[in-house]
Scaffold this motif. Structure first.
Motif, short mmCIF file in Angstrom:
data_model
loop_
_atom_site.label_atom_id
_atom_site.label_comp_id
_atom_site.label_asym_id
_atom_site.label_seq_id
_atom_site.Cartn_x
_atom_site.Cartn_y
_atom_site.Cartn_z
N THR A 114 0.84 -1.21 0.00
CA THR A 114 0.00 0.00 0.00
C THR A 114 0.87 1.25 0.00
OG1 THR A 114 -1.68 -1.18 1.24
CG2 THR A 114 -1.86 1.21 1.25
N TYR A 115 1.94 1.21 0.77
CA TYR A 115 2.84 2.37 0.80
C TYR A 115 3.36 2.67 -0.62
CZ TYR A 115 7.15 4.96 0.95
OH TYR A 115 8.12 5.87 0.65
N TYR A 116 3.84 1.61 -1.30
CA TYR A 116 4.38 1.84 -2.65
C TYR A 116 3.28 2.22 -3.66
CZ TYR A 116 9.20 0.53 -1.67
OH TYR A 116 10.48 0.52 -1.20
N GLU A 117 2.08 1.69 -3.43
CA GLU A 117 1.00 1.98 -4.38
C GLU A 117 0.43 3.39 -4.21
OE1 GLU A 117 -0.69 -2.57 -5.10
OE2 GLU A 117 -1.72 -1.23 -3.71
N ARG A 118 0.45 3.91 -2.96
CA ARG A 118 -0.26 5.17 -2.69
C ARG A 118 0.63 6.33 -2.21
NH1 ARG A 118 -5.06 6.28 -1.17
NH2 ARG A 118 -4.22 7.27 0.70
N ASP A 119 1.57 6.02 -1.33
CA ASP A 119 2.21 7.10 -0.57
C ASP A 119 3.68 7.30 -0.92
OD1 ASP A 119 -0.21 7.23 0.83
OD2 ASP A 119 0.46 5.68 2.23
N ASN A 120 4.21 6.45 -1.81
CA ASN A 120 5.65 6.46 -2.06
C ASN A 120 6.18 7.85 -2.41
OD1 ASN A 120 8.30 5.39 -2.71
ND2 ASN A 120 7.74 5.87 -4.82
N SER A 121 7.13 8.30 -1.60
CA SER A 121 7.75 9.60 -1.83
C SER A 121 8.90 9.72 -0.84
CB SER A 121 6.72 10.70 -1.57
OG SER A 121 7.27 11.95 -1.90
N ASN A 122 9.72 10.75 -0.98
CA ASN A 122 10.79 10.91 0.01
C ASN A 122 10.23 11.62 1.25
OD1 ASN A 122 13.30 10.79 1.23
ND2 ASN A 122 14.37 11.26 -0.67
N VAL A 123 10.87 11.36 2.39
CA VAL A 123 10.35 11.90 3.65
C VAL A 123 11.03 13.21 4.02
CG1 VAL A 123 9.57 9.72 4.65
CG2 VAL A 123 11.97 10.40 4.91
N HIS A 124 10.39 13.93 4.91
CA HIS A 124 10.93 15.12 5.60
C HIS A 124 11.11 16.34 4.72
CE1 HIS A 124 12.59 12.05 8.65
NE2 HIS A 124 11.46 12.55 9.09
N ARG A 125 11.45 16.16 3.45
CA ARG A 125 11.80 17.33 2.65
C ARG A 125 10.65 17.89 1.82
NH1 ARG A 125 17.46 14.52 1.83
NH2 ARG A 125 16.07 12.76 1.96
N GLY A 126 9.61 17.09 1.65
CA GLY A 126 8.62 17.47 0.64
C GLY A 126 7.49 18.31 1.21
N ILE A 127 6.97 19.19 0.38
CA ILE A 127 5.81 20.00 0.76
C ILE A 127 4.53 19.34 0.24
CG2 ILE A 127 5.92 21.50 -1.30
CD1 ILE A 127 5.31 22.87 2.18
N HIS A 128 4.71 18.44 -0.74
CA HIS A 128 3.52 17.89 -1.39
C HIS A 128 2.89 16.76 -0.57
CE1 HIS A 128 5.63 14.30 -2.85
NE2 HIS A 128 6.65 15.12 -3.11
N THR A 129 1.68 16.40 -0.95
CA THR A 129 0.85 15.49 -0.15
C THR A 129 1.50 14.13 0.06
OG1 THR A 129 -1.11 16.63 -0.91
CG2 THR A 129 -1.46 14.42 -0.04
N LEU A 130 2.04 13.54 -1.03
CA LEU A 130 2.61 12.19 -0.88
C LEU A 130 3.79 12.21 0.09
CD1 LEU A 130 0.68 11.49 -3.16
CD2 LEU A 130 2.51 10.14 -4.20
N SER A 131 4.61 13.25 -0.01
CA SER A 131 5.76 13.33 0.88
C SER A 131 5.30 13.51 2.33
CB SER A 131 6.66 14.49 0.46
OG SER A 131 7.71 14.62 1.39
N GLN A 132 4.25 14.27 2.50
CA GLN A 132 3.74 14.45 3.87
C GLN A 132 3.18 13.16 4.42
OE1 GLN A 132 1.16 17.87 3.75
NE2 GLN A 132 2.87 19.26 3.46
N ARG A 133 2.47 12.43 3.54
CA ARG A 133 1.92 11.13 3.99
C ARG A 133 3.05 10.18 4.36
NH1 ARG A 133 -1.41 9.13 -0.78
NH2 ARG A 133 -2.92 10.78 -1.04
#
Ligand code: PMP
Length: 416
Positions: free
Chosen positions: A55-74
């Motif tokens: 589910t993480y890879y299907e929906r939320d995959n993104s880099n952590v801490h640095r992003g302003i966008h929704t996926l990164s926040q998730r």
């Protein structure tokens, strides 16, 4: 002994329901139903862990801490929530005492390279035990070569018991760090970890517990233990490979220099110098194993739902049953018969090499480990170069032990 009765008596969970959660257990190997008894090396993963990662890879995959966008926040929210799950699982005081690493090996190397290089000097002693895994020996030998610390080894007896009085006699003001396993992967010995920590504290030594094996088999409460560091790996507790934890007391972590330099571990970087992030981020340079962290939390939640006490009671019943059954095999000698044991049955059979046995068991669908178990010094202590090792998890049942014993008897007939 009637194993069905023992199972019912000791097991406070529905073993069939549990087994259904682990897809890898339900397959044929060499035409036989798989009997997986190599949990000390790595555990199988429940569907819940697999699904969480998917589910993480299907929906939320993104880099952590640095992003302003929704996926990164998730991704960041899941990542930091996982840190709290780990904190709660080992009862750390705060979540910033949880450093994510790639596993026990990296956790111990982090302590050796950060704490060791900053706070130890030539002549200081690091006290380990005679039954440590190579990952709790070699990092200290590297420090021996690099800064001249002295590695001191506390003895065990011929049954694999940790000798507490002999250990205490080796403690002195020179002892700066006591680094000991809580559960030996080669012998199954449970060490008297609380007494070890107390005695180390009495001479002012810091303590590092290798919890690689213990984490999946005993309740771990780092505040109750009062250890300075606790290391474990995700893959030994039904979570992914490539993820692990170093717990460290906050004040100590705070005083320690970074272990690796890179992104994420800094506050400000300029060519004239850099300042470092707060703990634990100071020790987490670069993009972390985000899926691994999230999968680790799922594994810990799975175990928490069953209850470590419940699974430990089941495993102890299996261990007692397996010990009795194995001992009835002609020529079989258990290596490691300590008074306090968990989950590991290490053995040798007269006239049979462990690797031949391992191969013949695999032909019968039974997965065990053969070799030195990354603990060559303890093999040398017992005068063997290898053992066969069956290691248990809570999804094993009494039928698994019966299958192991029957397969060993068959293999021994062929090999002798
Ligand atoms: N210590 C012990 C007692 C172990 O059993 C192991 C894994 N076999 C390790 C340390 C190292 O763990 P990892 O390979 O996951 O870093």
């Amino acid at each position: 002994m009637n194993h069905a009765a023992t199972n019912e008596h000791k097991t406070k969970f529905d073993i069939d329901k549990i087994r259904a959660d682990f897809p890898a257990l339900h397959q044929k190997v060499s035409g036989h139903d798989l009997v997986y008894l190599d949990n000390g090396a790595s555990t199988q993963k429940p569907q819940q862990v697999i699904d969480t990662i998917k589910t993480y890879y299907e929906r939320d995959n993104s880099n952590v801490h640095r992003g302003i966008h929704t996926l990164s926040q998730r991704a960041t929210d899941h990542f930091e929530a996982a840190r709290v799950t780990v904190q709660e699982f080992i009862n750390a005081k705060t979540d910033n005492e949880i450093v994510f690493t790639s596993g026990t090996t990296e956790s111990i190397n982090l302590v050796a390279n950060s704490f060791g290089r900053a706070f130890l000097s030539a002549g200081d002693e690091v006290l380990i035990s005679a039954m440590e895994h190579h990952s709790n020996i070699v990092p200290w030998q590297l420090l021996e070569q690099q800064i001249g610390i002295k590695l001191v080894v506390a003895p065990i007896d011929k049954n694999g018991n940790f000798l507490l009085e002999e250990f205490k006699a080796l403690l002195s003001p020179k002892t700066k760090l006591v680094a000991i396993t809580q559960l030996s992967n080669a012998l199954g010995t449970l060490t008297p970890i609380k007494e070890i920590i107390k005695a180390a504290q009495a001479v002012g030594a810091k303590t590092l517990i290798d919890g690689a094996q213990a984490i999946a088999h005993t309740v771990v409460d780092v505040q109750d233990l009062d250890c300075d560091f606790y290391a474990f790996s995700g893959h030994k507790i039904f979570a992914p490979t490539g993820i692990g934890v170093l717990y460290g007391k906050h004040d100590l972590l705070d005083q320690m220099p970074p272990y690796q330099g890179g992104g994420e571990m800094i506050k400000v970087v300029s060519f004239s110098g850099s300042t470092y992030n707060e703990v634990p981020h100071k020790f987490e340079a670069g993009t972390p194993n985000i899926a691994g962290v999230i999968g680790l939390a799922a594994g810990l939640r799975y175990v928490s739902e069953i209850g470590i006490e419940n699974l430990a009671a089941h495993e102890q019943a299996l261990l007692d049953y397996g010990t009795e059954k194995l001992k009835s095999i002609d020529g079989l000698k258990l290596i490691g018969e300590a008074d306090a044991k968990a989950s590991i049955l290490s053995f040798q059979i007269e006239g049979v090499h462990a690797s031949d046995l391992g191969t013949l068991l695999d032909h019968q669908g039974i997965a065990i480990r053969v070799g030195h178990h990354c603990a060559m010094p303890v093999m040398a202590f017992f005068g063997v170069d290898a053992t066969a090792r069956a290691s248990l998890a809570f999804y094993n049942n009494f039928e698994d032990i019966d299958a192991l014993v029957a397969a060993i008897e068959k293999a021994v007939d062929m090999l002798r």
